[in-house]
Design a protein around this motif. Sequence first.
Motif, PDB file in Angstrom:
ATOM      1  N   MET A  72       7.783  -2.955 -25.557  1.00  0.00           N
ATOM      2  CA  MET A  72       6.411  -2.505 -25.421  1.00  0.00           C
ATOM      3  C   MET A  72       5.758  -2.995 -24.343  1.00  0.00           C
ATOM      4  O   MET A  72       5.215  -2.335 -23.415  1.00  0.00           O
ATOM      5  CB  MET A  72       5.428  -2.810 -26.700  1.00  0.00           C
ATOM      6  N   MET A  73       6.124  -4.054 -23.792  1.00  0.00           N
ATOM      7  CA  MET A  73       5.631  -4.837 -22.719  1.00  0.00           C
ATOM      8  C   MET A  73       6.204  -4.218 -21.419  1.00  0.00           C
ATOM      9  O   MET A  73       5.805  -4.020 -20.475  1.00  0.00           O
ATOM     10  CB  MET A  73       5.771  -6.461 -22.634  1.00  0.00           C
ATOM     11  N   LEU A  74       7.556  -4.129 -21.599  1.00  0.00           N
ATOM     12  CA  LEU A  74       8.375  -3.311 -20.532  1.00  0.00           C
ATOM     13  C   LEU A  74       7.817  -2.053 -20.248  1.00  0.00           C
ATOM     14  O   LEU A  74       7.522  -1.792 -19.213  1.00  0.00           O
ATOM     15  CB  LEU A  74       9.806  -3.258 -20.940  1.00  0.00           C
ATOM     16  N   VAL A  75       7.584  -1.189 -21.313  1.00  0.00           N
ATOM     17  CA  VAL A  75       6.715   0.075 -21.319  1.00  0.00           C
ATOM     18  C   VAL A  75       5.668  -0.081 -20.434  1.00  0.00           C
ATOM     19  O   VAL A  75       5.131   0.643 -19.525  1.00  0.00           O
ATOM     20  CB  VAL A  75       6.823   0.869 -22.453  1.00  0.00           C
ATOM     21  N   LEU A  76       4.510  -0.817 -20.805  1.00  0.00           N
ATOM     22  CA  LEU A  76       3.344  -1.039 -20.408  1.00  0.00           C
ATOM     23  C   LEU A  76       3.477  -1.457 -18.895  1.00  0.00           C
ATOM     24  O   LEU A  76       2.737  -1.055 -17.998  1.00  0.00           O
ATOM     25  CB  LEU A  76       2.692  -2.376 -21.152  1.00  0.00           C
ATOM     26  N   GLY A  77       4.379  -2.474 -18.703  1.00  0.00           N
ATOM     27  CA  GLY A  77       4.662  -2.818 -17.232  1.00  0.00           C
ATOM     28  C   GLY A  77       4.948  -1.627 -16.268  1.00  0.00           C
ATOM     29  O   GLY A  77       4.614  -1.347 -15.165  1.00  0.00           O
ATOM     30  N   LEU A  78       5.881  -0.985 -16.917  1.00  0.00           N
ATOM     31  CA  LEU A  78       6.339   0.300 -16.000  1.00  0.00           C
ATOM     32  C   LEU A  78       5.213   1.421 -15.773  1.00  0.00           C
ATOM     33  O   LEU A  78       5.072   1.890 -14.851  1.00  0.00           O
ATOM     34  CB  LEU A  78       7.729   1.089 -16.921  1.00  0.00           C
ATOM     35  N   LEU A  79       4.357   1.660 -17.032  1.00  0.00           N
ATOM     36  CA  LEU A  79       3.038   2.227 -16.897  1.00  0.00           C
ATOM     37  C   LEU A  79       2.410   1.907 -15.870  1.00  0.00           C
ATOM     38  O   LEU A  79       1.659   2.840 -14.802  1.00  0.00           O
ATOM     39  CB  LEU A  79       2.580   2.592 -18.159  1.00  0.00           C
ATOM     40  N   GLY A  80       2.232   0.556 -15.752  1.00  0.00           N
ATOM     41  CA  GLY A  80       1.302  -0.130 -14.714  1.00  0.00           C
ATOM     42  C   GLY A  80       1.788   0.038 -13.349  1.00  0.00           C
ATOM     43  O   GLY A  80       1.214   0.710 -12.362  1.00  0.00           O
ATOM     44  N   VAL A  81       3.034  -0.085 -13.328  1.00  0.00           N
ATOM     45  CA  VAL A  81       3.671   0.593 -11.787  1.00  0.00           C
ATOM     46  C   VAL A  81       3.369   1.962 -11.528  1.00  0.00           C
ATOM     47  O   VAL A  81       3.116   2.168 -10.408  1.00  0.00           O
ATOM     48  CB  VAL A  81       5.397  -0.064 -11.655  1.00  0.00           C
ATOM     49  N   ILE A  82       3.726   2.844 -12.351  1.00  0.00           N
ATOM     50  CA  ILE A  82       3.478   4.130 -12.077  1.00  0.00           C
ATOM     51  C   ILE A  82       2.111   4.495 -11.863  1.00  0.00           C
ATOM     52  O   ILE A  82       1.927   5.186 -10.782  1.00  0.00           O
ATOM     53  CB  ILE A  82       4.084   5.010 -13.480  1.00  0.00           C
ATOM     54  N   THR A  83       1.318   3.983 -12.553  1.00  0.00           N
ATOM     55  CA  THR A  83      -0.268   4.317 -12.289  1.00  0.00           C
ATOM     56  C   THR A  83      -0.598   3.589 -10.964  1.00  0.00           C
ATOM     57  O   THR A  83      -1.544   4.253 -10.138  1.00  0.00           O
ATOM     58  CB  THR A  83      -1.122   3.907 -13.303  1.00  0.00           C
ATOM     59  N   SER A  84      -0.145   2.470 -10.448  1.00  0.00           N
ATOM     60  CA  SER A  84      -0.548   1.996  -9.121  1.00  0.00           C
ATOM     61  C   SER A  84       0.132   2.689  -7.985  1.00  0.00           C
ATOM     62  O   SER A  84      -0.339   2.941  -7.045  1.00  0.00           O
ATOM     63  CB  SER A  84       0.116   0.589  -9.351  1.00  0.00           C
ATOM     64  N   LEU A  85       1.334   3.423  -8.198  1.00  0.00           N
ATOM     65  CA  LEU A  85       1.962   4.247  -7.032  1.00  0.00           C
ATOM     66  C   LEU A  85       1.374   5.486  -7.295  1.00  0.00           C
ATOM     67  O   LEU A  85       1.066   6.067  -6.048  1.00  0.00           O
ATOM     68  CB  LEU A  85       3.459   4.319  -7.551  1.00  0.00           C
ATOM     69  N   LEU A  86       0.638   6.301  -8.437  1.00  0.00           N
ATOM     70  CA  LEU A  86       0.175   7.183  -8.195  1.00  0.00           C
ATOM     71  C   LEU A  86      -1.326   7.110  -7.666  1.00  0.00           C
ATOM     72  O   LEU A  86      -1.814   8.098  -6.706  1.00  0.00           O
ATOM     73  CB  LEU A  86      -0.302   7.866  -9.632  1.00  0.00           C
ATOM     74  N   HIS A  87      -2.004   6.219  -7.558  1.00  0.00           N
ATOM     75  CA  HIS A  87      -3.162   6.078  -6.893  1.00  0.00           C
ATOM     76  C   HIS A  87      -3.066   5.259  -5.497  1.00  0.00           C
ATOM     77  O   HIS A  87      -2.313   4.584  -5.354  1.00  0.00           O
ATOM     78  CB  HIS A  87      -4.319   4.929  -7.691  1.00  0.00           C
ATOM     79  N   GLU A  88      -4.028   5.726  -4.607  1.00  0.00           N
ATOM     80  CA  GLU A  88      -3.988   5.140  -3.308  1.00  0.00           C
ATOM     81  C   GLU A  88      -4.501   3.632  -3.307  1.00  0.00           C
ATOM     82  O   GLU A  88      -5.115   3.268  -4.106  1.00  0.00           O
ATOM     83  CB  GLU A  88      -4.963   6.173  -2.395  1.00  0.00           C
ATOM     84  N   PRO A  89      -4.133   3.149  -2.159  1.00  0.00           N
ATOM     85  CA  PRO A  89      -4.386   1.763  -2.087  1.00  0.00           C
ATOM     86  C   PRO A  89      -5.796   1.591  -2.019  1.00  0.00           C
ATOM     87  O   PRO A  89      -6.448   0.346  -2.080  1.00  0.00           O
ATOM     88  CB  PRO A  89      -3.754   1.056  -0.799  1.00  0.00           C
ATOM     89  N   ASP A  90      -6.452   2.710  -1.488  1.00  0.00           N
ATOM     90  CA  ASP A  90      -8.013   2.445  -1.471  1.00  0.00           C
ATOM     91  C   ASP A  90      -8.992   2.149  -2.739  1.00  0.00           C
ATOM     92  O   ASP A  90      -9.874   1.781  -2.855  1.00  0.00           O
ATOM     93  CB  ASP A  90      -8.514   3.719  -0.685  1.00  0.00           C
TER      94      ASP A  90
END
Length: 143
Positions: A124-142
């Motif tokens: 579950m922690m791996l899944v949450l980490g992957l979702l965190g990376v995906i959402t970070s990539l989806l949003h702009e750095p701003d």
Amino acid sequence: MQKLVKDVEFRQRLGGVIVVASNAGGAWTPIGDITTTMLYIGGQVTTVPLLGNLIFPSVLCLIGAVGYEYLRMDAETPFERPASAETEEDAPEGQALVFWGGLLGMITVPVFTAVTQCPPWSGMMLVLGLLGVITSLLHEPDD
């Protein structure tokens, strides 16, 4: 729920009933939570006895919570909905990717556990980490 219920106190009580109902509904199924899923995969619990033993207490839990809130409601107070906006809001970019990625991740946790012999929480922690990376990539750095 903010779009459906205007009164803050009623919305909070309704949210509590929803949490109780979802917990009561998930308690009697073999896939109700990750621990029960692991016990089910390990053969330590089976479907029919689990359903037979837990469905009645789960239904009582739901009836108790809904009945308590029903008795607390004031019959004289009208139910008010917020004024609906004429324009439909678009779903945020990547919403479907995050939803289906999270769902697929939760479903594959038992497979991860069986293959790696790691505890379910690490999957579950791996899944949450992957979702965190995906959402970070989806949003702009701003953002």
